[in-house]
Design a protein around this motif. Structure first.
Motif, short mmCIF file in Angstrom:
data_model
loop_
_atom_site.label_atom_id
_atom_site.label_comp_id
_atom_site.label_asym_id
_atom_site.label_seq_id
_atom_site.Cartn_x
_atom_site.Cartn_y
_atom_site.Cartn_z
N ALA A 89 4.60 -1.02 -3.37
CA ALA A 89 4.22 -1.13 -1.95
C ALA A 89 3.34 0.03 -1.52
CB ALA A 89 5.49 -1.20 -1.09
N SER A 90 3.60 1.22 -2.07
CA SER A 90 2.81 2.39 -1.70
C SER A 90 1.35 2.22 -2.10
CB SER A 90 3.38 3.65 -2.36
OG SER A 90 3.37 3.52 -3.77
N VAL A 91 1.12 1.63 -3.27
CA VAL A 91 -0.25 1.41 -3.73
C VAL A 91 -0.91 0.31 -2.90
CG1 VAL A 91 -1.65 0.64 -5.69
CG2 VAL A 91 0.27 2.20 -6.06
N LYS A 92 -0.21 -0.78 -2.68
CA LYS A 92 -0.77 -1.90 -1.93
C LYS A 92 -1.10 -1.50 -0.50
CE LYS A 92 0.17 -6.73 -0.78
NZ LYS A 92 1.15 -7.86 -0.88
N ASP A 93 -0.19 -0.80 0.16
CA ASP A 93 -0.41 -0.39 1.55
C ASP A 93 -1.59 0.57 1.66
OD1 ASP A 93 1.72 -1.95 2.27
OD2 ASP A 93 3.15 -0.29 2.40
N PHE A 94 -1.69 1.50 0.71
CA PHE A 94 -2.77 2.48 0.79
C PHE A 94 -4.13 1.80 0.60
CE2 PHE A 94 -5.68 5.61 -0.96
CZ PHE A 94 -5.49 6.69 -0.11
N LEU A 95 -4.24 0.92 -0.40
CA LEU A 95 -5.51 0.26 -0.66
C LEU A 95 -5.92 -0.66 0.48
CD1 LEU A 95 -5.13 -0.59 -4.46
CD2 LEU A 95 -6.40 1.31 -3.42
N GLU A 96 -4.94 -1.26 1.18
CA GLU A 96 -5.25 -2.19 2.26
C GLU A 96 -5.57 -1.48 3.57
OE1 GLU A 96 -1.95 -4.82 2.53
OE2 GLU A 96 -2.52 -5.99 0.75
N ASN A 97 -4.94 -0.34 3.82
CA ASN A 97 -5.05 0.31 5.12
C ASN A 97 -5.82 1.62 5.11
OD1 ASN A 97 -3.30 -1.72 6.25
ND2 ASN A 97 -1.55 -0.62 5.40
N SER A 98 -6.12 2.16 3.94
CA SER A 98 -6.81 3.44 3.87
C SER A 98 -8.32 3.24 3.98
CB SER A 98 -6.48 4.14 2.55
OG SER A 98 -7.29 5.28 2.38
N PRO A 99 -9.01 4.21 4.57
CA PRO A 99 -10.48 4.13 4.63
C PRO A 99 -11.15 4.44 3.30
CG PRO A 99 -9.73 6.18 5.61
CD PRO A 99 -8.50 5.38 5.31
N PHE A 100 -10.40 4.89 2.32
CA PHE A 100 -10.96 5.23 1.01
C PHE A 100 -11.25 3.96 0.20
CE2 PHE A 100 -8.91 9.28 1.98
CZ PHE A 100 -9.88 10.18 1.58
N LYS A 101 -12.32 4.00 -0.56
CA LYS A 101 -12.66 2.96 -1.52
C LYS A 101 -12.34 3.46 -2.93
CE LYS A 101 -16.41 0.95 1.24
NZ LYS A 101 -17.85 0.59 1.27
N LEU A 102 -11.70 2.59 -3.70
CA LEU A 102 -11.24 2.95 -5.03
C LEU A 102 -12.31 2.65 -6.07
CD1 LEU A 102 -8.78 3.83 -6.87
CD2 LEU A 102 -8.28 1.39 -7.06
N LYS A 103 -12.51 3.60 -6.99
CA LYS A 103 -13.38 3.40 -8.14
C LYS A 103 -12.59 3.75 -9.40
CE LYS A 103 -17.67 4.86 -10.40
NZ LYS A 103 -18.84 5.79 -10.36
N ASP A 104 -12.23 2.72 -10.15
CA ASP A 104 -11.41 2.88 -11.36
C ASP A 104 -12.09 2.10 -12.49
OD1 ASP A 104 -9.55 3.14 -13.35
OD2 ASP A 104 -7.93 2.11 -12.29
N VAL A 105 -12.67 2.81 -13.43
CA VAL A 105 -13.37 2.19 -14.56
C VAL A 105 -12.38 2.07 -15.73
CG1 VAL A 105 -15.30 2.35 -16.16
CG2 VAL A 105 -15.55 3.17 -13.80
N PRO A 106 -12.12 0.86 -16.23
CA PRO A 106 -11.23 0.71 -17.39
C PRO A 106 -11.72 1.52 -18.58
CG PRO A 106 -11.67 -1.42 -16.39
CD PRO A 106 -12.60 -0.45 -15.73
N GLY A 107 -10.79 2.19 -19.24
CA GLY A 107 -11.12 3.02 -20.38
C GLY A 107 -11.42 4.46 -20.04
N LYS A 108 -11.55 4.77 -18.75
CA LYS A 108 -11.81 6.14 -18.30
C LYS A 108 -10.53 6.75 -17.74
CE LYS A 108 -16.27 5.94 -19.13
NZ LYS A 108 -16.92 6.75 -20.19
#
Length: 297
Positions: A89-108
């Protein structure tokens, strides 16, 4: 009794030895030209038949290949059984409500969070390498060794008493402290303004809190990101500022409030460790698949 795998592996070598022996015998015998003309076709057809009818079998490069592949497969099955597709829930809530955009490249290893705040560009980065390098028991080795010596001493035996009740209580408290401990996640926060350089904040996210360690300023924003070895080396020659802990306490509090207004909050401190766990599981699963595919190729 040889196994089928051993027989399969020895078959090509047996054919090779027999063929080599036949060739050596034909060389030693040296038949006449008449015999050679009549016997050569027969010998040629035998050799061709021997090699054409033998099925091709790819032998492993090493004896441990098959066992290693089997072990990797069992690890993959275990990971599939224990993994959960449910996002915390902590991850889902943050990604939905936070102004930050996530950049996660597989393998990095590194993960980036970016946002705009007025004319500022804010980047928060963290790495799953913190999980691999974390050693929870290393900090307590000396303490545990000292406690053992104290308990073995006469003074230590007197303190614990006949029933050792105090020692048991201390053990329960220590166990509780170990369970409460969480992996500290390093954060690298960069706040940039066009033509004004950048602030670089080094912090820790642990137990739902953000703890600032250093508060730097660089005229060149590249020095704050340290994307290459050359930039990192150049940044070492620049005076970034005094240690954060040596600053006036009121100044430290105001700097922490400055970060909170830009989203470096308790929600971020809870999100980062939980997301690191998810990413580490995904990367480990992908690593197992890649290694197994390489071994089986």
């Amino acid at each position: 009794m040889l196994s089928l795998r051993a027989v399969a592996r020895s078959a090509p070598r047996t054919v090779s030895r027999l063929s080599s022996a036949a060739l050596r015998q034909s060389t030693v015998a040296r038949p006449s030209s008449v015999l050679k003309s009549s016997w050569a076709p027969l010998r040629s057809s035998q050799l061709t038949s021997a090699f054409s009818t033998t099925p091709f079998r790819r032998a492993p490069a090493g004896q441990a290949d098959e066992e290693l592949s089997s072990k990797l497969e069992s690890e993959l099955q275990f990971e599939n059984e224990v993994k959960s597709d449910e996002v915390p829930a902590s991850v889902k809530d943050f990604l939905e409500n936070s102004p930050f955009k996530l950049k996660d490249v597989p393998g990095k290893e590194d993960v980036f969070l970016t946002r705009k705040f007025g004319n500022e560009t804010i980047t928060v980065s963290f790495s799953i390498s913190d999980l691999a390098n974390y050693e929870p028991e290393s900090d307590n080795l000396e303490d545990s060794a000292l406690s053992d010596e104290e308990l073995n001493s006469p003074e230590g035996q007197e303190l614990t008493g006949e029933d050792g009740e105090e020692g048991e209580n201390e053990g329960e408290e220590n166990e509780g402290e170990e369970n409460e401990g969480a992996v500290p996640c390093r954060l690298n926060v960069v706040v940039e303004k066009p033509g004004k350089g950048a602030l670089n904040i080094e912090a820790l996210a642990q137990d739902g809190q953000i703890m600032v360690e250093n508060f730097y300023y660089f005229q060149d924003p590249k020095h704050a990101h340290s994307e290459t070895a050359e930039v990192t080396h150049a940044a070492q020659d620049v005076f970034p500022g005094p240690p954060f802990g040596s600053l006036d306490e009121d100044l430290q509090v105001l700097m922490e409030r400055y970060l909170e207004e830009r989203g470096i909050t308790q929600a971020l401190a809870i999100f980062v460790p939980d997301y690191m766990d998810l990413k580490e599981q995904k990367e480990y699963h992908a690593w197992l698949k890649n290694v197994k595919a390489f071994i089986d190729a």
